[in-house]
Design a protein around this motif. Structure first.
Motif, PDB file in Angstrom:
ATOM      1  N   PHE A 143      64.680 -82.225  -7.607  1.00  0.00           N
ATOM      2  CA  PHE A 143      64.964 -83.617  -7.967  1.00  0.00           C
ATOM      3  C   PHE A 143      65.508 -83.748  -9.390  1.00  0.00           C
ATOM      4  O   PHE A 143      66.208 -84.702  -9.714  1.00  0.00           O
ATOM      5  N   MET A 144      65.210 -82.757 -10.220  1.00  0.00           N
ATOM      6  CA  MET A 144      65.612 -82.771 -11.639  1.00  0.00           C
ATOM      7  C   MET A 144      67.070 -83.189 -11.875  1.00  0.00           C
ATOM      8  O   MET A 144      67.369 -83.873 -12.843  1.00  0.00           O
ATOM      9  N   GLY A 145      67.921 -82.720 -11.008  1.00  0.00           N
ATOM     10  CA  GLY A 145      69.343 -82.995 -11.181  1.00  0.00           C
ATOM     11  C   GLY A 145      70.142 -82.095 -10.269  1.00  0.00           C
ATOM     12  O   GLY A 145      69.567 -81.399  -9.438  1.00  0.00           O
ATOM     13  N   PRO A 146      71.472 -82.130 -10.404  1.00  0.00           N
ATOM     14  CA  PRO A 146      72.321 -81.341  -9.513  1.00  0.00           C
ATOM     15  C   PRO A 146      71.956 -79.854  -9.542  1.00  0.00           C
ATOM     16  O   PRO A 146      71.695 -79.302 -10.601  1.00  0.00           O
ATOM     17  N   PHE A 147      71.971 -79.251  -8.373  1.00  0.00           N
ATOM     18  CA  PHE A 147      71.551 -77.861  -8.205  1.00  0.00           C
ATOM     19  C   PHE A 147      72.302 -76.910  -9.138  1.00  0.00           C
ATOM     20  O   PHE A 147      71.722 -76.005  -9.708  1.00  0.00           O
TER      21      PHE A 147
END
Length: 847
Positions: free
Chosen positions: A638-642
């Motif tokens: 969820f942190m950000g784009p993979f």
RNA sequence: GCCCGAGUGGCGGAACUGGUAUACGCGCACGACUUAAAAUCGUGUCUCGUAAGGGAUGUGGGUUCGAUUCCCACCUCGGGCACCA
């Protein structure tokens, strides 16, 4: 159901899954090969960044399994190399022992995260049963040459046959530069050693020499980044500050350049990020240009005697500028320089310059901003073939022997670098018109050629901890292969892993090894990692590196996940080996990794890399203990784009935990209903409230299923989770959803939070694992909203909103819009110049 | 130097193919529940403005009915190559 006790739940299901082997890979069905780049198991243990890529590929693999694919999702270890050797040195243990310890740590840390690997397929590059096949592949490469006409590798026997048949006629093969190919005798008249030396110029794995950074005091070879300059600008070792020299060392090479063209062309068929493709493209560095000969003559001599047959062959991509070429420059190492020695008047000066160059580090030599140096070869001149002008010949270290022809024509007017040099040394600068490149090349009897920047790869390390190269040298220098049946050639025990002090590998200190004539170099780290993806297909095969059947079934990796830092190393080498194996019919596909996703780094909270040195490392064990593996998994995605590097925030993790807890509470309500009524009669609560929102909820649910399915496919995990959060927030408010719908949702959450969803799932009277359930399909009819909210703009500014049904016609909308109070206000009585309706999106009225 | 990529709230980030910028989450503020706290729930949260309204997606320009998205120039950061002729 009680509290959400992640510790209990996660432990329970990990044991259960293990026991039932639910992730065991079969060998039938629709195949899907999902692969992580296997790690180098280091001694320090993992930080939270390491598993992030594994979590992503795990989610993908889990969805694919639920979609009905037979998924191969393995894990293994790339364990040869310097760190294990150094660890062994420091701790006085065998590197194998160090590897075992590190693997144990790694697996313990990984096991608590709930990754769905089939551990029965584990590979380890340091296992003799594995490196037997690394050695086997090496021998195949050694016994091959590259036929340019067929554009593929062929057996060396074919080349010998051609030589026997055709004598000294030219072969269209990729071979070493600047090497005198045999021309003087019939093949059969050469000695065994001479034949070997000739063939060595063609083999795809060949012996040669290269300059290394040699530190006599330390008795070791140093990498470029282990060298610094001292106060006088001389190269010294970073550790200790000892002098470093250039030393020519015997090495093994891989002729990867033979595949330059195919490696470049193959990129088109790959679904990789453009970024990585771009890096490989630049690394290969294809450029098309002309090779043109400049005759060499004695200076200032009437009649301009041609000096035997010498030409300076230059390579240029700008043949069109040739009329402006006012001098030529050779690389100091260009063999022609030595040949012209007797004609050069200032040889002492030239020789000194060449000597000085040799003592410089590569880095010094290639630094862009330093002042250019060079020496003119006095007494001789070159003839520009375009205009027959006599031009001076120089040598300078900025011209590289290893690229093009090791000689360039210089056109100061067209090239900034040439201009610098010309100004510095007072060379003529001329402004001449441009001509057509191809025509002029033809006219001056040059030829169009393609060059690549990529170099052959060194395939040797002067270290202990690597695969032995399965070759023997006898006292006459004749090389023989270790018999295939005798493989693996085992790494011998040594007393000390310390370098020998001569720069050679510690193997050179093993008496019996040397007596038997075995090669003392070992293979580099990239040997074992260049084919491991094939071994997973059939990991315990003792007859072949993998059976034909297994290879034909699994084929290429479908999804490859790992760091972008391997763009010019591993990813190029394994493509090379796979292409080679394709040529010799060992695999049926040219490209090993069809799709790839590159995981971004997890940075520390301070924005720096996580490192012991900065004391900013977050240990995943802690996070799993405090928040649970499922929370860690959800948060990391969820942190950000993979693919993006992101800073860690332990503060933000709570959001992911809260999300899972909400799901847990909804699940608990259903489960309590079960336990109270003992049946499923009360699945739908509050029917009176149900229907008002049912359609809207259905739309949201199916939209979410669609979005999550597509997002996992694209590795857009962050937006998949956010859409599930929206759904859960809605479910929590509604409180009257059907159990069927809730289960559909549980399934799409399962790849992210496998433990918690499994617990809820089985509490809802399901007996088979949710991870083996069928991925839900979204209903096309349900994802279309019945009513749409459309923004109404006047002159591009949003002034109002209207609610319309999905099938409304533009004419009807117009009527509606002009009844709207706000619109009336803003439009007033003005003339309508345009009315733009973008279906389902926006209305813009231009007045 | 050359080649890529990226700049959006206090923070991580979202936005389909040019169509309501700031979804989702963190943080913060207030409220409900509680003796209290935690947990949970609710409301608010780009900015100026009392409001009407205006201004904001690194900066400046352009194309368009409409630009975070396309084009040009510049700035900053990240990655790759690095005297490659």
């Amino acid at each position: 159901m009680k509290e959400y006790d992640h510790k209990k739940i996660e432990k329970k299901w990990q044991l259960e899954w293990n026991k039932k082997q639910i992730y065991k890979t079969l060998n039938k069905g629709k195949k899907m090969y999902v692969l992580d780049m296997f790690p180098y198991p280091s001694g320090v243990g993992l930080h939270v960044g390491h598993p992030r890529g594994y979590i992503g590929s795990d989610i993908y693999a889990r969805m694919k399994r639920m979609e009905g694919f037979n998924v191969l999702h393995p894990m293994g270890y790339d364990a040869f190399g310097l760190p294990a050797e150094q660890y062994a040195l420091e701790h006085k243990i065998h590197p194998q022992k160090a590897v075992e310890e590190n693997v144990k740590t790694f697996e313990r840390q990984l096991s608590i995260i709930g990754l769905s690997y089939d551990w029965s397929r584990k590979v380890n590059t340091t296992d003799p049963k594995y490196y037997k096949w690394t050695q086997w592949i090496f021998l195949q490469i050694y016994n091959s040459w590259f036929d340019k006409t067929k554009n593929k590798a062929r057996n060396i026997k074919d080349l010998i046959y051609i030589f026997e048949k055709n004598g000294n006629k030219k072969v269209n093969a990729v071979c070493n530069n600047n090497v005198e190919i045999f021309t003087s005798k019939q093949w059969n008249l050469y000695s065994k050693k001479e034949k070997q030396d000739i063939l060595m110029n063609y083999r795809l794995a060949y012996e040669g020499y290269s300059e290394v950074n040699w530190c006599p005091k330390m008795g070791t070879v140093l990498a470029n980044d282990e060298i610094i300059n001292d106060e006088f600008g001389n190269p010294v070792s970073e550790r200790g500050g000892y002098p470093v020299l250039k030393k020519s060392m015997r090495q093994w090479f891989m002729r990867i350049t033979a595949y330059a063209d195919r490696l470049l062309a193959g990129l088109d068929s790959l679904e990789w990020s453009d970024h990585i493709k771009e890096i490989q493209k630049n690394w290969i560095g294809k450029s098309e240009g002309s090779e043109i000969g400049f005759r060499v003559v004695i200076a200032d001599q009437l009649g301009k005697d041609i000096i035997d047959s010498n030409f300076i062959k230059v390579f240029t991509t700008r043949a069109d500028t040739i009329f402006g070429a006012t001098y030529v420059v050779l690389a100091p190492e260009n063999l022609l320089v030595e040949k012209l020695k007797s004609k050069i008047n200032n040889w002492a000066e030239v020789e000194k310059y060449i000597q000085d160059i040799k003592n410089k580090t590569d880095e010094d030599r290639t630094k862009n901003d330093k002042e250019k140096t060079g020496v003119e070869l006095k007494g001789i001149k070159a003839i520009n073939p375009a205009n027959n002008e006599e031009v001076p010949i120089w040598i300078a270290d900025y011209v590289l022997a290893s690229y093009g022809t090791g000689a360039v024509m210089e056109v100061p007017k067209q090239d900034e670098r040439d201009m610098d040099f010309a100004i510095r040394f007072g060379l003529p600068i001329m402004d001449e018109p441009l001509v057509d490149s191809i025509e002029i090349t033809k006219k001056v009897s040059g030829k169009m050629v393609t060059k690549y920047k990529m170099r052959d790869a060194i395939f040797a390390r002067q270290r202990y901890w690597g695969e032995p190269i399965p070759l023997k040298h006898d006292k006459d220098g004749i090389i023989t292969e270790v018999n295939l049946k005798k493989l693996p050639l085992l790494l011998p025990k040594v007393k000390s892993y310390d370098s020998t002090g001569t720069g050679e590998s510690p193997l050179a200190g093993v008496k019996s090894w040397v007596k038997d004539g075995y090669e003392t170099n070992t293979m580099p780290g990239w040997a074992g990692s260049s084919w491991y993806f094939l071994r997973y297909m059939d990991p315990i095969n003792t007859k072949e590196f993998a059976s034909k059947k297994a290879i034909d079934y699994w084929k290429n990796v479908d999804m490859y996940v790992g760091g972008a830092e391997h763009a010019t190393g591993h990813l190029l080498y394994s493509r090379f080996w796979n292409n080679f194996l394709y040529d010799i019919d060992c695999v049926s596909f040219k490209e090993p990794f069809k799709k790839m996703k590159n995981i971004g780094m997890v940075l520390a909270t301070d924005g720096r890399k996580m490192s012991k040195r900065w004391g900013n490392v977050i240990n995943p064990d802690e996070i799993v203990k405090n928040y649970g593996a499922d929370t860690l998994r959800v948060y990391e995605m969820f942190m950000g784009p993979f693919e993006q590097s992101l800073p860690w925030s332990t503060e933000s993790i709570i959001g992911s935990r809260r999300f899972l807890e909400k799901v847990w509470r909804i699940g608990a309500k259903f489960a309590n209903d079960f336990s109270r009524s003992g049946s499923s009669s009360s699945l739908v609560r509050g029917p009176e409230k149900l229907f008002a929102n049912e359609a809207i909820f259905q739309t949201l649910l199916h939209k979410t299923i669609k979005k999550v399915s597509e997002d996992i496919e694209n590795f857009a995990f962050n937006t998949a989770i956010s859409s599930m959060m929206i759904l859960v927030n809605e479910m929590e408010k509604l409180e009257n959803i059907s159990i069927k719908d809730f289960k559909m949702f549980l399934k799409i959450l399962a790849p992210f939070a496998p433990h918690m969803t499994e617990e809820i799932w089985q509490n809802l009277n399901e007996n088979n694992s949710i991870n083996k359930s069928v991925w839900p399909k979204w209903d096309k009819n349900k994802i279309q909203d019945e009513m749409l909210k459309i923004a109404v703009q006047v002159n591009g500014k949003v002034r109002s909103e209207i609610l319309i049904s999905k099938d409304i016609k533009e004419e009807e909308i117009k009527i509606l819009v002009f009844k709207d109070k706000n619109v009336i206000n803003w439009v007033g009585g003005k003339e309508i110049k345009r009315f733009i309706y973008v279906p389902g999106r926006v209305i813009n009225i231009v007045v």
